[in-house]
Structures are given as structure tokens and as C-alpha cells.
Write a protein that holds these residues in place. Structure first.
Motif, short mmCIF file in Angstrom:
data_model
loop_
_atom_site.label_atom_id
_atom_site.label_comp_id
_atom_site.label_asym_id
_atom_site.label_seq_id
_atom_site.Cartn_x
_atom_site.Cartn_y
_atom_site.Cartn_z
N ILE A 62 0.88 -1.17 0.00
CA ILE A 62 0.00 0.00 0.00
C ILE A 62 0.92 1.22 0.00
O ILE A 62 1.85 1.30 0.81
CB ILE A 62 -0.89 0.02 1.25
N LEU A 63 0.67 2.15 -0.90
CA LEU A 63 1.50 3.35 -1.01
C LEU A 63 0.65 4.58 -0.73
O LEU A 63 -0.40 4.77 -1.34
CB LEU A 63 2.09 3.45 -2.42
N ASP A 64 1.09 5.39 0.22
CA ASP A 64 0.44 6.68 0.50
C ASP A 64 1.33 7.77 -0.05
O ASP A 64 2.52 7.85 0.29
CB ASP A 64 0.25 6.88 2.00
N ALA A 65 0.77 8.63 -0.89
CA ALA A 65 1.51 9.76 -1.45
C ALA A 65 0.89 11.03 -0.86
O ALA A 65 -0.32 11.25 -0.98
CB ALA A 65 1.41 9.77 -2.97
N PHE A 66 1.72 11.84 -0.23
CA PHE A 66 1.26 13.08 0.41
C PHE A 66 1.64 14.26 -0.46
O PHE A 66 2.82 14.46 -0.78
CB PHE A 66 1.88 13.20 1.81
N TYR B 162 6.16 13.52 0.08
CA TYR B 162 6.55 12.37 0.89
C TYR B 162 5.70 11.18 0.50
O TYR B 162 4.53 11.34 0.14
CB TYR B 162 6.34 12.68 2.38
N VAL B 163 6.29 10.00 0.55
CA VAL B 163 5.54 8.77 0.33
C VAL B 163 5.83 7.79 1.46
O VAL B 163 6.91 7.80 2.04
CB VAL B 163 5.87 8.10 -1.04
N ASP B 164 4.85 6.98 1.77
CA ASP B 164 4.98 5.96 2.81
C ASP B 164 4.47 4.66 2.22
O ASP B 164 3.48 4.65 1.47
CB ASP B 164 4.16 6.36 4.04
#
Length: 132
Positions: free
Chosen positions: A91-95, A109-111
């Protein structure tokens, strides 16, 4: 009566000799006011690109959607936005936040994590989601 006052007078004088004079202090001086001017700091250098993240960091929402497809979540926050992309490996979160006041929102930032919450290498997750 004078004889009865004499011992009291002597005792009072002896005790008076034991008392020290109050300490005289000079008035506290106030330091001269310091004139403060706005510091001119050099512009912050852009962070060195992290290998594997350079294809995502700095991109806007449309560019990210072209890379990964439609996001599972698109959360608009007060000062930014979060896009979440999901695949089997991660799962990739892109802020995304504005580049400057009133500027376009770009990924800052990505998590990345697995579905069980364990951390995953961000660059590996980006690569895996691009291949699907």
C-alpha cells in the motif's frame, strides 16, 4: 533601678554588635536593547533525490494517477492531500502539499507498508505498483 537596667543594656549592645549592616547593592543595570534585524538565510537546498522515489516526489496528482491508476483513497486535508494506491505487494500513500502559497500540490513524501502494517521499502513498492 539603674543597676537592674545595666545588664540588659550591656546584653543589648553585645547583640547589636553581632548584627551585620545590610548589604548595599548597586542598582541592576539593564542591558542595552539589541536591535534585531531579519536574518537573511540562504534558500534551503532541495533534498537529494532518493533512488527509486525520484519518479514520484515532486509530481502532481495527475502524474501520479498516470503512474499508478486511480487511487483507492483521495483524502483532501486542510493543507494538503493524500492519495493511497493499493496492490498485492504493498500500500503506497503519497502526500501532496503546495509548492508555495497558492502553488500546485506536488508529492512531498511517500509511505509504504504491507496490508498487515509492516513497513516496506518505498522504492520497491513504487516499482511493484508500476508493474501491475
Amino acid at each position: 533601678m539603674i543597676k537592674s537596667l545595666l545588664p540588659l543594656t550591656v546584653t543589648a549592645l553585645l547583640l547589636a554588635g553581632c548584627v551585620s549592616a545590610p548589604e548595599v547593592r548597586a542598582p541592576a543595570r539593564q542591558p542595552a536593547p539589541v536591535e534585531r534585524t531579519a536574518a537573511s538565510f540562504p534558500p534551503r537546498p532541495a533534498p537529494a533525490p532518493i533512488r527509486g522515489l525520484d519518479g514520484v516526489i515532486g509530481k502532481d496528482a495527475n502524474a501520479i494517477k498516470r503512474l499508478f491508476g486511480e487511487p483507492r483513497l483521495d483524502v483532501v486535508e486542510v493543507y494538503g492531500r493524500k492519495l493511497q494506491f493499493v496492490g498485492k505487494p504493498c500500500i503506497l500513500d503519497a502526500f501532496l502539499y503546495p509548492e508555495r502559497k497558492g502553488g500546485r500540490e506536488v508529492v512531498t513524501y511517500v509511505d509504504a507498508r504491507r496490508s498487515d502494517g509492516a513497513a516496506v521499502d518505498r522504492a520497491a513498492c513504487i516499482e511493484a505498483l508500476q508493474r501491475r
